[in-house]
Design a protein around this motif. Structure first.
Motif, PDB file in Angstrom:
ATOM      1  N   PRO A  93       0.842  -1.204   0.000  1.00 53.06           N
ATOM      2  CA  PRO A  93       0.000   0.000   0.000  1.00 53.06           C
ATOM      3  C   PRO A  93       0.876   1.253   0.000  1.00 53.06           C
ATOM      4  O   PRO A  93       1.978   1.247   0.570  1.00 53.06           O
ATOM      5  CB  PRO A  93      -0.789  -0.125   1.305  1.00 53.06           C
ATOM      6  N   TYR A  94       0.415   2.320  -0.640  1.00 56.76           N
ATOM      7  CA  TYR A  94       1.197   3.559  -0.691  1.00 56.76           C
ATOM      8  C   TYR A  94       0.251   4.753  -0.840  1.00 56.76           C
ATOM      9  O   TYR A  94      -0.920   4.607  -1.207  1.00 56.76           O
ATOM     10  CB  TYR A  94       2.198   3.514  -1.852  1.00 56.76           C
ATOM     11  N   LEU A  95       0.778   5.931  -0.550  1.00 57.28           N
ATOM     12  CA  LEU A  95       0.014   7.166  -0.687  1.00 57.28           C
ATOM     13  C   LEU A  95       0.224   7.724  -2.091  1.00 57.28           C
ATOM     14  O   LEU A  95       1.353   8.072  -2.451  1.00 57.28           O
ATOM     15  CB  LEU A  95       0.466   8.199   0.347  1.00 57.28           C
ATOM     16  N   PRO A  96      -0.822   7.827  -2.899  1.00 57.63           N
ATOM     17  CA  PRO A  96      -0.661   8.415  -4.233  1.00 57.63           C
ATOM     18  C   PRO A  96      -0.174   9.854  -4.119  1.00 57.63           C
ATOM     19  O   PRO A  96      -0.616  10.592  -3.233  1.00 57.63           O
ATOM     20  CB  PRO A  96      -2.082   8.345  -4.821  1.00 57.63           C
ATOM     21  N   PRO A  97       0.736  10.282  -4.974  1.00 58.27           N
ATOM     22  CA  PRO A  97       1.278  11.645  -4.909  1.00 58.27           C
ATOM     23  C   PRO A  97       0.166  12.693  -4.996  1.00 58.27           C
ATOM     24  O   PRO A  97      -0.736  12.603  -5.830  1.00 58.27           O
ATOM     25  CB  PRO A  97       2.199  11.723  -6.135  1.00 58.27           C
ATOM     26  N   GLY A  98       0.248  13.678  -4.105  1.00 57.37           N
ATOM     27  CA  GLY A  98      -0.703  14.782  -4.127  1.00 57.37           C
ATOM     28  C   GLY A  98      -2.072  14.457  -3.566  1.00 57.37           C
ATOM     29  O   GLY A  98      -2.959  15.309  -3.576  1.00 57.37           O
ATOM     30  N   MET A  99      -2.268  13.242  -3.063  1.00 54.23           N
ATOM     31  CA  MET A  99      -3.576  12.828  -2.544  1.00 54.23           C
ATOM     32  C   MET A  99      -3.667  13.125  -1.055  1.00 54.23           C
ATOM     33  O   MET A  99      -2.837  12.666  -0.272  1.00 54.23           O
ATOM     34  CB  MET A  99      -3.794  11.336  -2.794  1.00 54.23           C
ATOM     35  N   LEU A 108      -2.441   0.578  -4.205  1.00 52.95           N
ATOM     36  CA  LEU A 108      -2.001  -0.797  -3.962  1.00 52.95           C
ATOM     37  C   LEU A 108      -1.237  -1.266  -5.193  1.00 52.95           C
ATOM     38  O   LEU A 108      -1.754  -1.197  -6.304  1.00 52.95           O
ATOM     39  CB  LEU A 108      -3.188  -1.729  -3.725  1.00 52.95           C
ATOM     40  N   ARG A 109      -0.015  -1.736  -4.989  1.00 50.63           N
ATOM     41  CA  ARG A 109       0.736  -2.239  -6.139  1.00 50.63           C
ATOM     42  C   ARG A 109       1.333  -3.609  -5.827  1.00 50.63           C
ATOM     43  O   ARG A 109       1.795  -3.865  -4.709  1.00 50.63           O
ATOM     44  CB  ARG A 109       1.814  -1.257  -6.567  1.00 50.63           C
ATOM     45  N   CYS A 110       1.305  -4.464  -6.817  1.00 48.26           N
ATOM     46  CA  CYS A 110       1.875  -5.808  -6.692  1.00 48.26           C
ATOM     47  C   CYS A 110       3.370  -5.720  -6.966  1.00 48.26           C
ATOM     48  O   CYS A 110       3.789  -5.258  -8.032  1.00 48.26           O
ATOM     49  CB  CYS A 110       1.210  -6.751  -7.688  1.00 48.26           C
ATOM     50  N   THR A 111       4.172  -6.156  -5.982  1.00 44.33           N
ATOM     51  CA  THR A 111       5.630  -6.109  -6.139  1.00 44.33           C
ATOM     52  C   THR A 111       6.239  -7.495  -6.336  1.00 44.33           C
ATOM     53  O   THR A 111       7.405  -7.605  -6.687  1.00 44.33           O
ATOM     54  CB  THR A 111       6.282  -5.442  -4.909  1.00 44.33           C
ATOM     55  N   GLU A 112       5.448  -8.552  -6.094  1.00 47.09           N
ATOM     56  CA  GLU A 112       5.930  -9.922  -6.293  1.00 47.09           C
ATOM     57  C   GLU A 112       4.808 -10.759  -6.886  1.00 47.09           C
ATOM     58  O   GLU A 112       3.931 -11.236  -6.184  1.00 47.09           O
ATOM     59  CB  GLU A 112       6.385 -10.548  -4.964  1.00 47.09           C
TER      60      GLU A 112
END
Length: 232
Positions: free
Chosen positions: A71-77, A87-91
């Motif tokens: 999980p991460y904070l979208p820029p400027g949000m 949410l991004r898949c890293t594996e």
């Protein structure tokens, strides 16, 4: 009959697969909640209470299996009100990146209207009270000192219990065009005060051009009664 049964089983399997592809692990949801809370508290008053309501991914998404979702904070949000967490898949066999809707409430003390107030009214002490509200429910800064709002003019009507937010107030005019103003030029580690002539009206929080005695013209921000701040 057999063909119909097989078709029904296939459809059920497709539905279950779709649900599995969009379902999120409870541990991941807790990480999302913690991330949103931390970001919200960074901009909230120290005594405020933060509550995060997590939404659902779009049911039409078809996400490939992933061993690690970050999980991460979208820029400027902003993490106030209705917003989204990335949410991004890293594996995984296929890397994907989606956003999850969340609603972040920030409860704290703020000035509210004691009754319905029309636009154009000059605020008085008896029209204002303190209440515990969700200050993130709407855009605009709230106030925590009723006395600072006495004499201010409403730009739009408020219902009883509504927070008095900055956008609901008419901007004050600190000075008129042609008036002499005090200009504070601020740089890294220093500040210099001087006088200049305003080339336009000084509206609260807005930029205004001023002319110095040397003839140089600069743009600063109207910050008070005949006062302009110029950042270098």
């Amino acid at each position: 009959m057999l063909r119909a049964t097989l078709l029904f089983v296939c459809l059920c399997a497709a539905v279950l697969t779709a649900r599995a592809q969009t379902a999120l692990d409870p541990a991941l949801l807790e990480r999302v909640r913690a991330l949103a809370e931390t970001a919200a508290r960074a901009a909230a008053p120290a005594s405020a209470r933060v509550a995060v309501e997590i939404g659902q991914l779009d049911a039409r998404l078809r996400l490939a299996p992933c061993a690690q979702v970050q999980p991460y904070l979208p820029p400027g949000m902003s993490m106030w009100g209705r917003t989204r967490i990335g949410l991004r898949c890293t594996e995984g066999s296929t890397r994907w990146n989606v956003t999850l809707p969340v609603r972040v409430a920030v409860f704290g003390k703020a000035v509210v209207a004691t009754g319905p107030l029309p636009a154009g009214v000059n605020l008085s002490q008896d029209q204002l009270a303190m209440a515990d509200i969700d200050i993130a429910a709407e855009p605009g800064a709230v106030f925590t000192e009723p006395g600072l709002l006495v004499g201010r003019v409403l730009a739009r009507p408020l219902a009883a219990g509504d927070a008095v937010r900055a956008p609901a107030l008419k901007s004050r005019q600190w000075f008129a065009a042609g008036e002499t103003v005090q200009v504070l030029a601020v740089g890294e580690g220093f500040s210099v005060a001087s006088e200049a002539q305003a080339l336009g009206p000084g509206l609260e929080g807005q930029d205004v051009r001023v002319r110095f005695e040397s003839g140089r013209v600069a743009s600063g921000r109207a910050v008070g009664e005949r006062r302009v701040e110029l950042l270098l």
